[in-house]
Scaffold this active site. Sequence first.
Site, PDB file in Angstrom:
ATOM      1  N   LEU A 135      -7.817  83.016  92.357  1.00  0.00           N
ATOM      2  CA  LEU A 135      -6.715  82.309  91.679  1.00  0.00           C
ATOM      3  C   LEU A 135      -7.241  81.319  90.624  1.00  0.00           C
ATOM      4  CD1 LEU A 135      -3.622  81.864  91.642  1.00  0.00           C
ATOM      5  CD2 LEU A 135      -3.972  79.996  93.258  1.00  0.00           C
ATOM      6  N   ASP A 136      -6.730  81.434  89.401  1.00  0.00           N
ATOM      7  CA  ASP A 136      -7.062  80.516  88.298  1.00  0.00           C
ATOM      8  C   ASP A 136      -8.552  80.544  87.931  1.00  0.00           C
ATOM      9  OD1 ASP A 136      -4.421  79.730  88.192  1.00  0.00           O
ATOM     10  OD2 ASP A 136      -4.704  77.994  89.476  1.00  0.00           O
ATOM     11  N   GLU A 137      -9.250  81.622  88.330  1.00  0.00           N
ATOM     12  CA  GLU A 137     -10.694  81.683  88.082  1.00  0.00           C
ATOM     13  C   GLU A 137     -11.078  82.804  87.126  1.00  0.00           C
ATOM     14  OE1 GLU A 137     -13.185  79.758  89.095  1.00  0.00           O
ATOM     15  OE2 GLU A 137     -11.985  78.404  90.342  1.00  0.00           O
TER      16      GLU A 137
END
Lengths: 284, 284, 284, 284
Positions: free
Chosen positions: C227-229
Amino acid sequence: MSTLARLLIWCPDRKGIIAATTGFLADVGINVLEADQHTDPDDGTFCMRLEFDTEGMKLSRDELTARWGELAERFNMDWRIAWAARRKRIAILVSKQDHCLQDLLWRTSIGELGGEIACVISNHKDCAAAAAQHGLRYHTLPVTPDNKRQQEQHLLEVLADAKVDLIVLARYMQVLTEQVVAAYPGRIINIHHSFLPAFAGARPYHQAHERGVKLIGATAHYVTTELDEGPIIAQATVSVSHRDRVDDLVRKGRDLERTTLATAVRLHLADKVLVNQNRTVVFE
Amino acid sequence: MSTLARLLIWCPDRKGIIAATTGFLADVGINVLEADQHTDPDDGTFCMRLEFDTEGMKLSRDELTARWGELAERFNMDWRIAWAARRKRIAILVSKQDHCLQDLLWRTSIGELGGEIACVISNHKDCAAAAAQHGLRYHTLPVTPDNKRQQEQHLLEVLADAKVDLIVLARYMQVLTEQVVAAYPGRIINIHHSFLPAFAGARPYHQAHERGVKLIGATAHYVTTELDEGPIIAQATVSVSHRDRVDDLVRKGRDLERTTLATAVRLHLADKVLVNQNRTVVFE
Amino acid sequence: MSTLARLLIWCPDRKGIIAATTGFLADVGINVLEADQHTDPDDGTFCMRLEFDTEGMKLSRDELTARWGELAERFNMDWRIAWAARRKRIAILVSKQDHCLQDLLWRTSIGELGGEIACVISNHKDCAAAAAQHGLRYHTLPVTPDNKRQQEQHLLEVLADAKVDLIVLARYMQVLTEQVVAAYPGRIINIHHSFLPAFAGARPYHQAHERGVKLIGATAHYVTTELDEGPIIAQATVSVSHRDRVDDLVRKGRDLERTTLATAVRLHLADKVLVNQNRTVVFE
Amino acid sequence: MSTLARLLIWCPDRKGIIAATTGFLADVGINVLEADQHTDPDDGTFCMRLEFDTEGMKLSRDELTARWGELAERFNMDWRIAWAARRKRIAILVSKQDHCLQDLLWRTSIGELGGEIACVISNHKDCAAAAAQHGLRYHTLPVTPDNKRQQEQHLLEVLADAKVDLIVLARYMQVLTEQVVAAYPGRIINIHHSFLPAFAGARPYHQAHERGVKLIGATAHYVTTELDEGPIIAQATVSVSHRDRVDDLVRKGRDLERTTLATAVRLHLADKVLVNQNRTVVFE
């Protein structure tokens, strides 16, 4: 908040203006929420914006206005009060390109700008559907060299009928003549698609490409009778490179234009802009 | 102007603070030049900055302070007065890299920042020549794990001897312990070479390169006992691309760091920064 | 131009790749319009983007692909060819907030982005009217903890039916599970409303306000299972001050989000983005 | 890296240029590190920059130049080769203000710019100490209306003696006449303290303040015989407000000027700038 109001003051500077003003407001039971002040070092003009809550006010609006007027006279003030409960009415003028119009319509629809759109006026039919989608009246006033003066008369009537407080030229490609400009002093905002004073006049993106600049800009300003010379409210720039053709400048410029115009309109509607000496004081 | 002064106020909000404050100043013959105010909507803290001329003041500075103190107590105010005639004294702490130091030295030399540099302190000898060129004392306090506490004691003595008002960590690569931080609350400014809270801690440019960000940043903040967690005064970012190696980020970052740090120092020296709830109010 | 094509190449660097590639294209009668190249200094990956006109090409597309494939194998290349005549099909996923959706719809309607929107999919009904105004199918797939896996199965079916090339998460507030992410590797773009890696996760504007940052940001990135990476395509920031409440950050953020997302989508659709080592190479 | 070289090419576009060029380099054992290319859609000029390593080259530099020249003639190319081992020599011309000079001296001292400063030349004595601190020769050539032509003759002699490749006008307040400009075509960089073409000519910050702009700018450009009309290499802007007096514009402008000029100088020294039709192609 329906009891919110804003007081704008501009006058020659002298000792004690802030004390007299805020003292008056405190005496009549008004709570100041925001105070912002500026004195122009060039000409000594004192400028102030006060935002306050009239919830606990001991006077009626009319009484406040009358009593304040007396004090203001003593200090030789120019001033105006805006009541937030009375939302400003906007006429949007547009030609064929719709990006600024669409943006203002959308921002108004989500309550971002704080005014209400009274009508959309155009010299073309292209944007009628956009206005219709927002349930707005769309006035088509085609302009030719022959009918220009007459159509401006119509325009003034439409504006009067719609009880318009602010005119927004959202890429309206006609120059307004003095009769319209004089009727709405300090209340017409235009977006020019360049970083003024660079590339004033026609086809600024072509001019910018020709000159080979590395940034393009947009300028939102009040309209005066001098074309592209009115007081600037907001400006922005964005990088361009040799890879950008005129079409790319136009594309990048659309984003600049719509956000810069929206910023200026939002500031105006929040009574955050004063004009002094063809320059704006923006209380942000 | 040697008769210039600034008053900073922060206290729980209530009606009439501005009127009482500006009324008091008008009564004692003071002309307010600039007034800026903000009330934190989260916790109701009222913050105000007044810049005024004491030229025609009917009181001595001590009398002003005493009389003002009485009023301030009635309103439960925290406050401070700064007299522009008394220039703030700065200690710059630096390690090996000199870009922020050189920049602060140069800005001070042309009178841009408004304070005076009392001394330069470093854990290395590298920047001694830069200080010497500006006729400044350079204290070398090498730090090892063993002598850190002792050297901080020396540091405190040097700072006290130099009567320092503000400590600027201009890429000083040691973490100050609580004894130093507590001695200068709200008076130590650090530049961190990232857009905090991203990439806190060591080697932020390496972290940024590894993550593949498209912007890098710099953050100037007050130092607290929580590393990289103090109130932020100024931040800036600049674009980077896949072509930029860590070395390029370091190069671009140098420009960000020195201008962001200088901005924060200039604001602090002009008494334009208040801290409330680990956030700054910057009266720009 | 319907005869336009783009070739993207990534492989271990070695001498003569550019010569072999451009020599091949010249031999088969192709005129290169734009060439952009980058070699990652960290891992030695050679990346190149060629835009060319197949007008005078002596081969069919299939023959070109086959002959090129042989050369590519010799150099151990990964590669893909995109024919501009085949416009990419986009599915936009959205929840309740419509600003990114409206912006993408408008940009597509004026031909700015270069792809076509196949459908709009949402876990809510709020944006149905916006899709309808553009004549687009709107699929409502409400998600609860209980039906999430099942609805993702429906989602995959809808995407397959619509022959989607690119999925754009335009403020879609559900986390896609691995089954969806794995089905569209490097073909899902998300807009996160912060300057990643700062303020990952939920409510980034609240986090930003709490921390007292002086800039807020937006990040468009490819979605991976972390996530969000995922690899960042575009980022932007804008100034905020102590005067800005969370609502103001949200307002300013909307402008950032929609332009940053549109930039990323435009770059992807023009085949200007390569992913290497969780970082993007953006041939702008 | 002393075996690094750069080849710049500009010529009428035709099929096969890239293939012929990179094929030639591969044949003589050269490994291309970076290739960047652009074709001007307006006039069809093909522009390319190649950076390569001559480590394994089978020819001497002279042989390479000769053999390449033959190929270049066939394609009607203009071109130049720069060997990184031969660092470009810079003359900095300055008047009284030292901010751009100090910045260039510092950047050169830490190896950021990639050239070497041969001398500093001024029509005033003010900056002599700065040059001395870096061990540089400082030539004072005071200019009056009467001696201007004669002093320019001296200037040309100093430049010739110092074997100068690049002249940087770091806030040099004299207009160079045609004899100097013609002697160093495309090799004189000036920083103008406005966003050209706005506020060309004298006192741009006063002009900007008078006009009330909300952004100020700086422009680095090659000098031609048309004042402030040469090809633009880099531009930048920064926000200003009604609070900023001319002095503040000057202060903010200093930061813009020095970074914009440094950017242009760095790009020129890395052979990343081509001029075509009074516009630059910047291979960044």
